[in-house]
Design an enzyme around this catalytic site. Structure first.
Site, short mmCIF file in Angstrom:
data_model
loop_
_atom_site.label_atom_id
_atom_site.label_comp_id
_atom_site.label_asym_id
_atom_site.label_seq_id
_atom_site.Cartn_x
_atom_site.Cartn_y
_atom_site.Cartn_z
N ASN A 1 0.86 -1.18 0.00
CA ASN A 1 0.00 0.00 0.00
C ASN A 1 0.90 1.23 0.00
O ASN A 1 1.50 1.55 1.02
CB ASN A 1 -0.90 -0.04 1.26
CG ASN A 1 -1.76 1.21 1.39
OD1 ASN A 1 -1.81 2.04 0.48
ND2 ASN A 1 -2.45 1.32 2.52
N LYS B 1 0.05 4.22 -0.21
CA LYS B 1 -0.62 5.38 0.40
C LYS B 1 -0.40 6.60 -0.51
O LYS B 1 -0.36 6.44 -1.73
CB LYS B 1 -0.12 5.59 1.83
CG LYS B 1 -0.25 4.30 2.65
CD LYS B 1 -0.04 4.47 4.13
CE LYS B 1 -0.21 3.12 4.82
NZ LYS B 1 -0.13 3.21 6.28
N HIS C 1 -9.53 1.11 5.04
CA HIS C 1 -8.26 1.33 5.77
C HIS C 1 -8.52 2.27 6.95
O HIS C 1 -9.33 3.19 6.85
CB HIS C 1 -7.22 1.93 4.81
CG HIS C 1 -5.84 1.87 5.39
ND1 HIS C 1 -5.41 2.75 6.36
CD2 HIS C 1 -4.81 1.02 5.17
CE1 HIS C 1 -4.16 2.44 6.70
NE2 HIS C 1 -3.78 1.40 5.99
N GLU D 1 -6.87 4.64 8.01
CA GLU D 1 -6.61 6.05 7.71
C GLU D 1 -7.84 6.69 7.05
O GLU D 1 -8.03 7.90 7.13
CB GLU D 1 -5.36 6.17 6.82
CG GLU D 1 -4.10 5.93 7.65
CD GLU D 1 -2.92 5.39 6.87
OE1 GLU D 1 -2.91 5.46 5.63
OE2 GLU D 1 -1.99 4.86 7.53
N GLU E 1 -5.17 -4.82 10.64
CA GLU E 1 -4.15 -3.78 10.83
C GLU E 1 -4.44 -3.03 12.13
O GLU E 1 -5.25 -2.10 12.14
CB GLU E 1 -4.18 -2.79 9.66
CG GLU E 1 -3.91 -3.42 8.31
CD GLU E 1 -3.35 -2.41 7.33
OE1 GLU E 1 -2.26 -2.65 6.82
OE2 GLU E 1 -3.98 -1.36 7.12
N GLY F 1 2.81 2.27 10.84
CA GLY F 1 3.79 3.34 10.72
C GLY F 1 4.53 3.66 12.00
O GLY F 1 5.21 4.68 12.09
N SER G 1 3.59 -2.13 10.31
CA SER G 1 5.04 -2.23 10.56
C SER G 1 5.65 -3.56 10.15
O SER G 1 6.58 -4.06 10.80
CB SER G 1 5.36 -1.92 12.04
OG SER G 1 5.00 -0.57 12.33
N GLY H 1 2.90 -1.17 4.22
CA GLY H 1 2.94 0.25 3.90
C GLY H 1 4.35 0.69 3.56
O GLY H 1 4.86 0.43 2.47
P1 13P Z 1 3.16 0.39 7.60
O1 13P Z 1 3.63 -0.91 6.99
O2 13P Z 1 3.87 1.58 7.08
O3 13P Z 1 3.10 0.30 9.08
O4 13P Z 1 1.63 0.59 7.09
C1 13P Z 1 0.74 -0.46 7.21
C2 13P Z 1 -0.49 -0.13 6.46
O5 13P Z 1 -1.25 0.75 6.85
C3 13P Z 1 -0.74 -0.84 5.21
O6 13P Z 1 -2.03 -0.61 4.75
#
Ligand code: 13P
Length: 247
Positions: free
Chosen positions: A11, A13, A95, A97, A165, A171, A210, A231
């Protein structure tokens, strides 16, 4: 019953410009023989370029979100059919976010999943608890509630996956312990079987939050972990390939 084929999805983002197509090419070039299906989900505006660059390779392209309606007066939005038309075959939906930043509800996510299916996209539906919810002992209830509310009945018999997640792991460099991941994934599996019967056994349950080369093998070999949604570590081909090789 054979285990579902693992899915490793990147992803991106809101990261990536035209030059990032080279990173996607490097993933396709380095993948070799993999047991996993591999997808990259770039910003919508890069889908067409990635789909062209990756045509004929083992790497699929996906979107990160789309509207629940098929078309209409929704300034700034993209439809599932537009993503499919640009070359996407999957879509990340729900997601955290988007749930947190755009107030998307389970009902919104469920409607988006319906739109994905109408467009022929394979949904990756995200769920996950906040740190406060985990500390309050509510993680399983929150996650299984999101699964029940975000997956419409018309998913029965369709290809889809669920991505667990934990919001606090995204992150941050923090991850749950392997037993904690397994506990949630088993609860998601039980809920899927409750909802879809035998068909609920075939959807991969991805872990996201992560995931990096150093922890990928342990996470990917945990019980009921059917892949990863990655991510930050999906932005560099070298790191993403190391995670793919850990399957
Ligand atoms: P990270 O791998 O950067 O922690 O993000 C995970 C994520 O939100 C994937 O959709």
């Amino acid at each position: 019953m054979t285990a579902p084929q693992p899915l490793i999805a990147g992803n991106w983002k809101m990261n990536g410009l035209g030059a990032s197509v080279e990173e996607a090419r490097a993933v396709a070039a380095g993948i070799g023989e993999s047991r996993a299906r591999v997808a990259i989900c770039p910003p919508a505006i890069l889908i067409h370029r990635l789909a062209q660059a990756l045509a004929g390779t083992a790497v699929l392209v996906g979107g990160q979100d789309h509207h629940w309606d098929d078309a209409g007066a929704f300034t700034g939005d993209v439809s599932a059919e537009m993503l499919a038309d640009a070359g996407a075959s999957l879509a990340i939906l729900g997601h955290s976010e988007r749930r947190a930043g755009y107030r998307e509800t389970d009902a919104d996510v469920s409607a988006k999943v319906g739109a994905a299916l109408r467009a022929g996209l394979e949904p990756i539906v995200c769920v996950g608890e906040t740190l406060e919810q985990r500390k309050a002992g509510e993680a399983l209830a929150v996650v299984t509630g999101q699964v029940r509310g975000s997956l419409p009945a018309d998913l029965a018999g369709k290809a889809f996956s669920v991505a667990y997640e934990p919001v606090w792991a995204i992150g941050t460099g923090l991850t749950p312990t392997t037993p904690e991941i397994e506990e949630v994934h088993r609860a998601i599996r039980a809920t899927l079987v409750e909802m879809f019967g035998e068909a609920g056994k075939s959807a991969p349950i991805l872990y996201g939050g992560s995931v990096k080369p150093s922890n990928a093998a342990e996470i990917l070999h945990a019980d009921e972990v059917g892949g990863a949604l990655v991510g930050g570590a999906s932005l560099k081909a070298e790191d993403f390939l190391a995670i793919i090789r850990a399957v």
